[in-house]
Enzyme design. Structure first.
Site, PDB file in Angstrom:
ATOM      1  N   GLY A  72      38.520 -32.342  28.342  1.00  0.00           N
ATOM      2  CA  GLY A  72      37.278 -33.093  28.447  1.00  0.00           C
ATOM      3  C   GLY A  72      37.504 -34.511  28.961  1.00  0.00           C
ATOM      4  O   GLY A  72      36.724 -35.029  29.765  1.00  0.00           O
ATOM      5  N   THR A  73      38.571 -35.140  28.495  1.00  0.00           N
ATOM      6  CA  THR A  73      38.847 -36.525  28.901  1.00  0.00           C
ATOM      7  C   THR A  73      38.998 -36.622  30.413  1.00  0.00           C
ATOM      8  O   THR A  73      38.390 -37.473  31.065  1.00  0.00           O
ATOM      9  CB  THR A  73      40.118 -37.036  28.191  1.00  0.00           C
ATOM     10  OG1 THR A  73      39.896 -36.966  26.782  1.00  0.00           O
ATOM     11  CG2 THR A  73      40.459 -38.462  28.593  1.00  0.00           C
ATOM     12  N   ASN A 155      30.109 -36.558  18.730  1.00  0.00           N
ATOM     13  CA  ASN A 155      31.241 -36.001  17.983  1.00  0.00           C
ATOM     14  C   ASN A 155      31.320 -36.525  16.556  1.00  0.00           C
ATOM     15  O   ASN A 155      31.841 -35.861  15.673  1.00  0.00           O
ATOM     16  CB  ASN A 155      32.554 -36.293  18.719  1.00  0.00           C
ATOM     17  CG  ASN A 155      32.653 -37.721  19.206  1.00  0.00           C
ATOM     18  OD1 ASN A 155      31.821 -38.207  19.965  1.00  0.00           O
ATOM     19  ND2 ASN A 155      33.673 -38.416  18.736  1.00  0.00           N
ATOM     20  N   GLN A 183      31.052 -31.270  22.384  1.00  0.00           N
ATOM     21  CA  GLN A 183      30.774 -30.888  20.992  1.00  0.00           C
ATOM     22  C   GLN A 183      29.618 -29.910  20.886  1.00  0.00           C
ATOM     23  O   GLN A 183      29.521 -29.166  19.913  1.00  0.00           O
ATOM     24  CB  GLN A 183      30.477 -32.130  20.141  1.00  0.00           C
ATOM     25  CG  GLN A 183      31.660 -33.039  19.927  1.00  0.00           C
ATOM     26  CD  GLN A 183      32.751 -32.420  19.051  1.00  0.00           C
ATOM     27  OE1 GLN A 183      32.533 -31.441  18.337  1.00  0.00           O
ATOM     28  NE2 GLN A 183      33.937 -32.992  19.113  1.00  0.00           N
ATOM     29  N   SER A 206      35.292 -28.838  27.076  1.00  0.00           N
ATOM     30  CA  SER A 206      36.677 -28.820  26.601  1.00  0.00           C
ATOM     31  C   SER A 206      36.933 -27.511  25.871  1.00  0.00           C
ATOM     32  O   SER A 206      36.097 -27.055  25.099  1.00  0.00           O
ATOM     33  CB  SER A 206      36.907 -30.004  25.664  1.00  0.00           C
ATOM     34  OG  SER A 206      38.179 -29.910  25.075  1.00  0.00           O
ATOM     35  N   HIS A 208      39.447 -26.752  23.607  1.00  0.00           N
ATOM     36  CA  HIS A 208      39.997 -26.693  22.241  1.00  0.00           C
ATOM     37  C   HIS A 208      38.970 -26.923  21.141  1.00  0.00           C
ATOM     38  O   HIS A 208      39.302 -26.831  19.963  1.00  0.00           O
ATOM     39  CB  HIS A 208      41.200 -27.641  22.098  1.00  0.00           C
ATOM     40  CG  HIS A 208      40.898 -29.100  22.054  1.00  0.00           C
ATOM     41  ND1 HIS A 208      40.845 -29.794  20.870  1.00  0.00           N
ATOM     42  CD2 HIS A 208      40.667 -30.008  23.028  1.00  0.00           C
ATOM     43  CE1 HIS A 208      40.594 -31.077  21.135  1.00  0.00           C
ATOM     44  NE2 HIS A 208      40.477 -31.221  22.440  1.00  0.00           N
ATOM     45  N   THR A 244      49.341 -27.754  40.092  1.00  0.00           N
ATOM     46  CA  THR A 244      49.457 -26.321  39.818  1.00  0.00           C
ATOM     47  C   THR A 244      48.646 -25.980  38.574  1.00  0.00           C
ATOM     48  O   THR A 244      48.782 -26.641  37.542  1.00  0.00           O
ATOM     49  CB  THR A 244      50.940 -25.953  39.615  1.00  0.00           C
ATOM     50  OG1 THR A 244      51.633 -26.313  40.801  1.00  0.00           O
ATOM     51  CG2 THR A 244      51.127 -24.467  39.339  1.00  0.00           C
ATOM     52  N   CYS A 330      39.313 -39.051  17.216  1.00  0.00           N
ATOM     53  CA  CYS A 330      40.018 -39.505  18.406  1.00  0.00           C
ATOM     54  C   CYS A 330      40.407 -40.968  18.294  1.00  0.00           C
ATOM     55  O   CYS A 330      41.231 -41.443  19.047  1.00  0.00           O
ATOM     56  CB  CYS A 330      39.156 -39.313  19.645  1.00  0.00           C
ATOM     57  SG  CYS A 330      38.841 -37.590  19.965  1.00  0.00           S
TER      58      CYS A 330
HETATM   59  N1  PLP Z   1      34.039 -35.676  24.448  1.00  0.00           N
HETATM   60  C1  PLP Z   1      33.793 -35.486  23.138  1.00  0.00           C
HETATM   61  C2  PLP Z   1      32.397 -35.607  22.626  1.00  0.00           C
HETATM   62  C3  PLP Z   1      34.842 -35.175  22.269  1.00  0.00           C
HETATM   63  O1  PLP Z   1      34.589 -35.009  20.965  1.00  0.00           O
HETATM   64  C4  PLP Z   1      36.152 -35.082  22.791  1.00  0.00           C
HETATM   65  C5  PLP Z   1      37.306 -34.837  21.884  1.00  0.00           C
HETATM   66  O2  PLP Z   1      37.317 -35.208  20.753  1.00  0.00           O
HETATM   67  C6  PLP Z   1      36.354 -35.273  24.165  1.00  0.00           C
HETATM   68  C7  PLP Z   1      35.266 -35.566  24.955  1.00  0.00           C
HETATM   69  C8  PLP Z   1      37.711 -35.195  24.789  1.00  0.00           C
HETATM   70  O3  PLP Z   1      38.072 -33.870  25.079  1.00  0.00           O
HETATM   71  P1  PLP Z   1      39.627 -33.496  25.250  1.00  0.00           P
HETATM   72  O4  PLP Z   1      40.237 -33.589  23.897  1.00  0.00           O
HETATM   73  O5  PLP Z   1      39.591 -32.092  25.792  1.00  0.00           O
HETATM   74  O6  PLP Z   1      40.203 -34.441  26.235  1.00  0.00           O
END
Ligand code: PLP
Length: 390
Positions: A72-73, A155, A183, A206, A208, A244, A330
């Site tokens: 996601g980041t 989140n 989320q 994302s 995970h 890759t 996070c």
């Molecule tokens: N966006 C939200 C709302 C999240 O809660 C998170 C992770 O906690 C992310 C983005 C980041 O995703 P990733 O961990 O896959 O980089």
């Protein structure tokens, strides 16, 4: 063996056994590089294509709109930076970016970085329950941002924004509209086609958070938008994300998305019941529940017990065998009170007490019941110590 209870599903989720099984061959026997022209490469390419179709189906998009990233980041960084560079002003400055004041750092930080490098950042205020303040949203639109980012579900608080209605209002400004649905996915419907009809151009996903592996995610992108890629090289992912492909992780992400379609609505209702139980339990201890009056994700409770420090409570609960988060997972290395709660106008002293419980697929009623007992005991001990010390 002692098994701690995991009540931190918004931080990450366990990989589903079926997802793991789908991934395993791609680590060993089926190890091809998807760009290779031989059988091994073709098999990897076909697996990525299938995963792309599955991810697209989970969010009502077409496969050609899915750009795989490392998570996601990276997806949000690609959108914010790639769009800001693409939409530079005639004098080559970065444009005005408007983001909600409660965005995840993966949106906040790239926007702040661009602002430092000569761009402009406008934060859109939220009300006391964490919902976008409509008057401030309209005021931000009047400043003509080139990009807007408002997350679908937060989140920390789980508060859900009416992203479709916001995008509809923003449409006349021709801003590129992005929403982080990391989320929301799996906990509420996410439909890119419907959102794009309202004027949304991109989604961040994302793996995970939905029973898939870490290290995979996607930007779902309206193909009319020409982003400037942030990682260049071999030209993978339509040139938008070179490197890759991480075949096992992408396959796992696709498998997790396919499982969402099978997820019974009863599973979400069950989580909502467990969440309700947590809320009743913490309210009995005198907790403030953040965002309680807003529409929220069915699995998340973000609360504070007046006079009880969140970090201390989380550490004590951890020792007692319960994994919960203080503030945002996070940013738990960051001692500052949550920026989300600050934006909601919460007193910083109250915000320092914030604890997040997020339940998930494997949470049981017993875990929740035991957690509430442990919480009650821990709070009693902490308050007694505080009284003795005073
Ligand atoms: N966006 C939200 C709302 C999240 O809660 C998170 C992770 O906690 C992310 C983005 C980041 O995703 P990733 O961990 O896959 O980089």
């Amino acid at each position: 063996m002692f098994a701690p209870a995991y009540l931190d599903y918004n931080a990450t989720t366990p990989v589903d056994a079926r997802v793991l099984e789908a991934m395993l061959p791609w680590f060993s026997r089926r190890h091809g590089n998807a760009s290779s022209r031989h059988e091994f490469g073709r098999a990897a390419r076909a697996a990525i294509d299938e995963a792309r179709t599955r991810v697209a189906a989970a969010v009502g998009a077409s496969a050609s709109e899915v750009v795989f990233t490392s998570g996601g980041t990276e997806a949000s960084n690609l959108f914010i930076k790639g769009a800001a560079i693409a939409r530079r002003t005639p004098d080559q400055r970065f444009p005005l970016i408007a983001i909600s004041a409660v965005e995840h750092p993966s949106v906040r930080q790239p926007a702040a970085q661009l602002a430092k490098a000569g761009g402009r950042l406008r934060e859109i205020a939220v009300d006391r329950d964490g919902r976008i303040a409509r008057a401030d949203f309209d005021a931000a639109l009047a400043e003509r941002p080139a990009l807007i980012s408002v997350m679908l579900a937060n989140n920390e608080t789980g508060v859900i924004q009416d992203v479709g209605a916001l995008a509809e209002c923003a449409r006349p400004t021709r801003a590129w509209f992005h929403t982080d649905v990391v989320q929301a996915l799996g906990k509420m419907p996410v439909d890119f086609r419907a959102l794009s009809q309202c004027g949304v151009h991109a989604l961040t996903l994302s793996s995970h958070k939905i029973g898939g592996p870490k290290g995979a995610g996607a930007l779902v992108l309206d193909k009319r938008l020409e982003l400037v890629p942030q990682i260049v090289g071999g030209g993978q992912e339509r040139g938008l994300r070179s490197g890759t492909e991480n075949v096992p992780a992408i396959v796992g992400f696709g498998a997790a998305c396919a499982l969402l379609a099978e997820q019974e609505s009863a599973a979400v209702v069950r989580q909502a019941d467990l969440r309700e139980e947590v809320e009743i339990g913490v309210a009995e201890l005198g907790a403030v529940i953040f965002g309680q009056a807003a529409k929220r994700l069915p699995n998340t409770v973000f609360f504070a017990l007046p006079g009880v420090d969140g970090e201390t409570l989380v550490a004590k609960l951890d020792r007692a065998g319960f994994a919960v988060a203080s503030g945002s997972a996070c940013s738990s290395a960051d001692p500052e009170p949550s920026h989300v709660l600050m934006a909601m106008g919460v007193d910083p002293e109250v915000a320092r007490g914030a604890v997040r419980v997020s339940v998930g697929r494997e949470t049981t009623a017993k875990e929740v019941g035991d957690f509430l007992i442990a919480l009650g005991e821990t709070v009693f001990q902490l308050k007694r110590l505080a009284t003795l010390a005073s």
